[in-house]
Design a protein around this motif. Sequence first.
Motif, PDB file in Angstrom:
ATOM      1  N   MET A 161       0.834  -1.204   0.000  1.00 51.65           N
ATOM      2  CA  MET A 161       0.000   0.000   0.000  1.00 51.65           C
ATOM      3  C   MET A 161       0.867   1.252   0.000  1.00 51.65           C
ATOM      4  SD  MET A 161      -2.961  -0.820   2.812  1.00 51.65           S
ATOM      5  CE  MET A 161      -4.251  -2.030   2.509  1.00 51.65           C
ATOM      6  N   SER A 171     -14.976   1.939  -0.244  1.00 46.98           N
ATOM      7  CA  SER A 171     -14.351   1.474  -1.475  1.00 46.98           C
ATOM      8  C   SER A 171     -14.286  -0.050  -1.456  1.00 46.98           C
ATOM      9  CB  SER A 171     -12.938   2.045  -1.591  1.00 46.98           C
ATOM     10  OG  SER A 171     -12.194   1.361  -2.574  1.00 46.98           O
ATOM     11  N   ASP A 211      -9.691  -5.812   1.209  1.00 47.65           N
ATOM     12  CA  ASP A 211      -8.431  -5.963   1.946  1.00 47.65           C
ATOM     13  C   ASP A 211      -8.674  -5.988   3.457  1.00 47.65           C
ATOM     14  OD1 ASP A 211      -7.023  -5.995  -0.415  1.00 47.65           O
ATOM     15  OD2 ASP A 211      -6.451  -3.876  -0.334  1.00 47.65           O
ATOM     16  N   PHE A 232     -13.101   5.553   2.714  1.00 48.37           N
ATOM     17  CA  PHE A 232     -12.045   4.564   2.518  1.00 48.37           C
ATOM     18  C   PHE A 232     -12.617   3.152   2.664  1.00 48.37           C
ATOM     19  CE2 PHE A 232      -8.592   1.791   3.891  1.00 48.37           C
ATOM     20  CZ  PHE A 232      -7.582   2.114   2.995  1.00 48.37           C
ATOM     21  N   ASP A 244      -2.580   5.208   2.128  1.00 51.53           N
ATOM     22  CA  ASP A 244      -3.551   4.123   2.230  1.00 51.53           C
ATOM     23  C   ASP A 244      -3.267   3.236   3.441  1.00 51.53           C
ATOM     24  OD1 ASP A 244      -4.950   4.995   0.075  1.00 51.53           O
ATOM     25  OD2 ASP A 244      -4.293   3.423  -1.302  1.00 51.53           O
ATOM     26  N   CYS A 281      -8.837   2.968  10.093  1.00 49.65           N
ATOM     27  CA  CYS A 281     -10.179   2.400   9.945  1.00 49.65           C
ATOM     28  C   CYS A 281     -10.329   1.122  10.763  1.00 49.65           C
ATOM     29  CB  CYS A 281     -10.484   2.123   8.474  1.00 49.65           C
ATOM     30  SG  CYS A 281     -10.756   3.605   7.478  1.00 49.65           S
ATOM     31  N   PHE A 302      -5.871   2.657   6.324  1.00 50.49           N
ATOM     32  CA  PHE A 302      -6.219   1.257   6.619  1.00 50.49           C
ATOM     33  C   PHE A 302      -6.118   1.007   8.120  1.00 50.49           C
ATOM     34  CE2 PHE A 302      -5.260  -3.211   7.205  1.00 50.49           C
ATOM     35  CZ  PHE A 302      -6.109  -3.850   6.313  1.00 50.49           C
ATOM     36  N   SER A 308     -12.531  -2.251  -3.066  1.00 48.73           N
ATOM     37  CA  SER A 308     -11.196  -2.866  -2.997  1.00 48.73           C
ATOM     38  C   SER A 308     -10.593  -2.737  -1.602  1.00 48.73           C
ATOM     39  CB  SER A 308     -10.263  -2.236  -4.040  1.00 48.73           C
ATOM     40  OG  SER A 308     -10.117  -0.845  -3.814  1.00 48.73           O
ATOM     41  N   ASN A 309     -10.777  -1.563  -0.982  1.00 47.93           N
ATOM     42  CA  ASN A 309     -10.271  -1.379   0.384  1.00 47.93           C
ATOM     43  C   ASN A 309     -10.992  -2.287   1.367  1.00 47.93           C
ATOM     44  OD1 ASN A 309      -8.488   0.611  -0.452  1.00 47.93           O
ATOM     45  ND2 ASN A 309      -9.908   2.282  -0.012  1.00 47.93           N
ATOM     46  N   ARG A 310     -12.294  -2.409   1.168  1.00 49.93           N
ATOM     47  CA  ARG A 310     -13.076  -3.258   2.071  1.00 49.93           C
ATOM     48  C   ARG A 310     -12.676  -4.725   1.918  1.00 49.93           C
ATOM     49  NH1 ARG A 310     -17.466  -1.404   0.754  1.00 49.93           N
ATOM     50  NH2 ARG A 310     -18.605  -3.023  -0.364  1.00 49.93           N
TER      51      ARG A 310
END
Length: 209
Positions: A10, A45, A51, A42, A14, A21, A18, A47-49
Motif C-alpha cells: 500500500m 471502497s 483488503d 475509505f 492508504d 479504519c 487502513f 477494494s479497500n473493504r
Amino acid sequence: MQDLSFISNMSDEDAYLFKRCVRRLLDTTFLVKDKEEKLYQFVASESNRYDMNQYLAVIGYKVVVEEQMGVAMLQPNDDDKETVGLKRLNLYHFDQLLVLWLLFLERMGYEEAVYVTVGEIIDKCRLYDIELTPVEFKKAYATFRRFCLIDYSDDITKEDGAVRLYPSLQFCLDIGQLKQVMAEFVEQEDFEAADMADLEEAESEESDE
C-alpha cells in the motif's frame, strides 16, 4: 491463513487510513459517513473493504457497509457467529436504545440530519416506563456517543439540549430484546385499556342506579 502481504504494497497514505479504519472499527464498531467521512469513504471502497475483510477474517470479523444510510460496521464472520466465546460487538442491551431507534424512525430522512431534544427523549422514555436518574442518563448517552450512535454538544442535563441521532442506531439492537420490550409495552397498554373499560363500566352502572 490469509495472505496479508498486500499491506506492505500500500501507499503510505492508504496504509495509514487502513490502520485508522481498522482500529476505529474495533474500538467503536461503527463508522458513520456524516461523522467521519474520510474514513467512511475509505471503507466504502470495494477494494479497500476486500483488503480489510482479509485482515479482519483472522480474528473472525468482517466489515459491512450500508451505503444508503452511510454506515460502515463491524460484524462477526458468518462462520463465527455461533462460536462460543466470540463476543458480538454491535449489540447493546439498553432499553433507551429502543426509544432512540423509534425517534430516529419517526424523523428519518436520507438527506437530512436527525435531531431530537432531551425533553423528547425523556417523554418517550416515560411512555415506555423507562426511568433514569440524571447520572444514569448522562453515562448511557456518553456510551452511545462513543459508539457513534448519537452525538451532542449541548448540555444533555437540560431538556432543550439537542441530540443528533445517527443511522447506526438501526444496526445496534438485539432483535430479541426489541421484540420483548415491544411485547411488554403492548401487554401493558392492553392491561391499562382493560382497567379503563372496567372503570367506565362501573361508573355506568353507578349512574344507572
